[in-house]
Motif scaffolding. Structure first.
Motif, PDB file in Angstrom:
ATOM      1  N   LYS A 121      13.423  24.628   5.731  1.00  0.00           N
ATOM      2  CA  LYS A 121      12.990  23.236   5.657  1.00  0.00           C
ATOM      3  C   LYS A 121      13.993  22.288   6.307  1.00  0.00           C
ATOM      4  N   ILE A 122      15.241  22.724   6.406  1.00  0.00           N
ATOM      5  CA  ILE A 122      16.291  21.867   6.962  1.00  0.00           C
ATOM      6  C   ILE A 122      16.170  21.754   8.471  1.00  0.00           C
ATOM      7  N   PHE A 123      15.958  22.885   9.135  1.00  0.00           N
ATOM      8  CA  PHE A 123      15.905  22.885  10.596  1.00  0.00           C
ATOM      9  C   PHE A 123      14.470  23.086  11.064  1.00  0.00           C
ATOM     10  N   LYS A 124      13.854  21.995  11.487  1.00  0.00           N
ATOM     11  CA  LYS A 124      12.470  22.035  11.943  1.00  0.00           C
ATOM     12  C   LYS A 124      12.386  21.615  13.416  1.00  0.00           C
ATOM     13  N   ASN A 125      11.251  21.846  14.003  1.00  0.00           N
ATOM     14  CA  ASN A 125      10.950  21.409  15.368  1.00  0.00           C
ATOM     15  C   ASN A 125      11.996  21.864  16.399  1.00  0.00           C
ATOM     16  N   ILE A 162      22.850  32.794  13.131  1.00  0.00           N
ATOM     17  CA  ILE A 162      21.436  32.412  13.214  1.00  0.00           C
ATOM     18  C   ILE A 162      21.255  30.963  12.759  1.00  0.00           C
ATOM     19  N   ILE A 163      21.901  30.603  11.661  1.00  0.00           N
ATOM     20  CA  ILE A 163      21.829  29.217  11.185  1.00  0.00           C
ATOM     21  C   ILE A 163      22.449  28.277  12.216  1.00  0.00           C
ATOM     22  N   LEU A 170      17.506  26.114  18.387  1.00  0.00           N
ATOM     23  CA  LEU A 170      16.902  27.368  18.818  1.00  0.00           C
ATOM     24  C   LEU A 170      15.809  27.750  17.825  1.00  0.00           C
ATOM     25  N   THR A 171      14.762  28.405  18.312  1.00  0.00           N
ATOM     26  CA  THR A 171      13.766  28.945  17.400  1.00  0.00           C
ATOM     27  C   THR A 171      14.397  30.075  16.594  1.00  0.00           C
ATOM     28  N   LYS A 172      13.759  30.484  15.511  1.00  0.00           N
ATOM     29  CA  LYS A 172      14.296  31.561  14.686  1.00  0.00           C
ATOM     30  C   LYS A 172      14.484  32.835  15.498  1.00  0.00           C
ATOM     31  N   HIS A 235       8.067  35.187   7.760  1.00  0.00           N
ATOM     32  CA  HIS A 235       8.377  34.895   6.366  1.00  0.00           C
ATOM     33  C   HIS A 235       9.583  33.978   6.156  1.00  0.00           C
ATOM     34  N   GLY A 236      10.401  33.759   7.180  1.00  0.00           N
ATOM     35  CA  GLY A 236      11.540  32.875   7.025  1.00  0.00           C
ATOM     36  C   GLY A 236      12.689  33.487   6.239  1.00  0.00           C
ATOM     37  N   PHE A 237      13.592  32.640   5.760  1.00  0.00           N
ATOM     38  CA  PHE A 237      14.846  33.088   5.147  1.00  0.00           C
ATOM     39  C   PHE A 237      14.806  33.173   3.622  1.00  0.00           C
ATOM     40  N   ARG A 238      13.772  32.619   3.004  1.00  0.00           N
ATOM     41  CA  ARG A 238      13.788  32.456   1.550  1.00  0.00           C
ATOM     42  C   ARG A 238      14.021  33.770   0.808  1.00  0.00           C
TER      43      ARG A 238
END
Length: 264
Positions: A121-125, A162-163, A170-172, A235-238
């Motif tokens: 949620k912190i790093f978008k767009n 990555i963070i 950068l995209t994931k 799925h992201g990092f959660r």
């Protein structure tokens, strides 16, 4: 160390080295449970089997590494790895002391896990969707994030870079791939340094176990690398955040239960 113990540690290395969960934290637990935490060769082994994981990156992305026109690619990696090499050398004694501190590692795992719960949620767009669009300045900034992982065992080199990449837009998937690429010079330097310092431990039997461990780590790392980017994109990092928190709590539990968990 026997071959079964080497197999277990090598599988752990291959699975966790490129995931944002801290291979160090997992080595703490596995070595403690198997009762081999204080063996000098085990300490060397857990670092040296990174060579197998490194080779996995080179094999999976072989076209990138053998491209004769990849000067810009290698330049970015060289620029990005400089901060970690510098701080790793200057703070070597401090880092070694923290590698043997289970409470420190557990706390870093917990804090890192909490951060990962919210990182999507912190790093978008993101705006950088291709590795070729990473500038030298951006590569250097990502390299600064890697310094945090070098100085704070348990943070995870993969998670930090990555963070750092996502913070640089950068995209994931691109951030994860650049993290893989950056691991090669970083881990070659770290492994080479440890092997140079601990060469007296490399008798015939230990060399065989070390080779065995590298082969296992190589095979497992190939599977982990190919699966991770797809999973992360979907799925992201959660889930990695909750997992890190659980591992941190487990290490604290082992420590307060009186189980020897000092390694590295």
């Amino acid at each position: 160390m026997n071959y079964l113990q080497a197999l277990i540690l090598a599988i752990i290395e291959g699975l966790t080295e490129f995931l944002p969960v801290s291979s160090t934290g997992h080595m703490v637990i596995a070595s403690a449970i198997m009762g081999i935490a204080t063996d000098d060769f085990v300490k060397l082994f857990t670092i040296a089997i990174q060579l197998g994981a490194i080779l996995a990156v080179v094999v999976v992305y072989w076209k990138k590494f053998v491209n004769l026109n990849s000067f810009a690619f290698y330049a970015k990696l060289a620029i990005a790895v400089i901060p970690a090499l510098l701080f790793g050398y200057l703070l070597n004694d401090f880092i070694d002391s923290k590698l043997g501190n289970p409470i420190f590692i557990a706390v870093i795992l917990l804090v890192g896990g909490i951060i990962l719960l919210f990182i999507d949620k912190i790093f978008k767009n993101p705006t950088i969707t291709n590795e070729n669009h990473i500038t030298n300045a951006t590569a250097f900034k990502i390299g600064l994030y890697q310094v945090l992982a070098v100085c704070f065992p348990g943070l995870s080199r993969s998670a930090a870079t990555i963070i750092g990449g996502m913070q640089q837009k950068l995209t994931k998937s691109v951030a994860a791939e650049f993290s893989f690429f950056l691991a090669v010079p970083t881990m070659v330097a770290a492994t080479g340094y440890k092997l140079l310092k601990g060469y007296e431990l490399l008798n015939a039997d230990n060399i065989k176990i070390l080779l065995f461990g590298n082969v296992v780590a190589f095979i497992v790392a190939i599977i982990a690398i190919k699966s991770f980017i797809s999973f992360l994109t979907k799925h992201g990092f959660r889930i990695f955040g909750w997992y890190r928190i659980a591992i941190g709590i487990l290490i604290l539990g082992l420590y307060f239960a009186g189980i020897e968990i000092t390694i590295l």
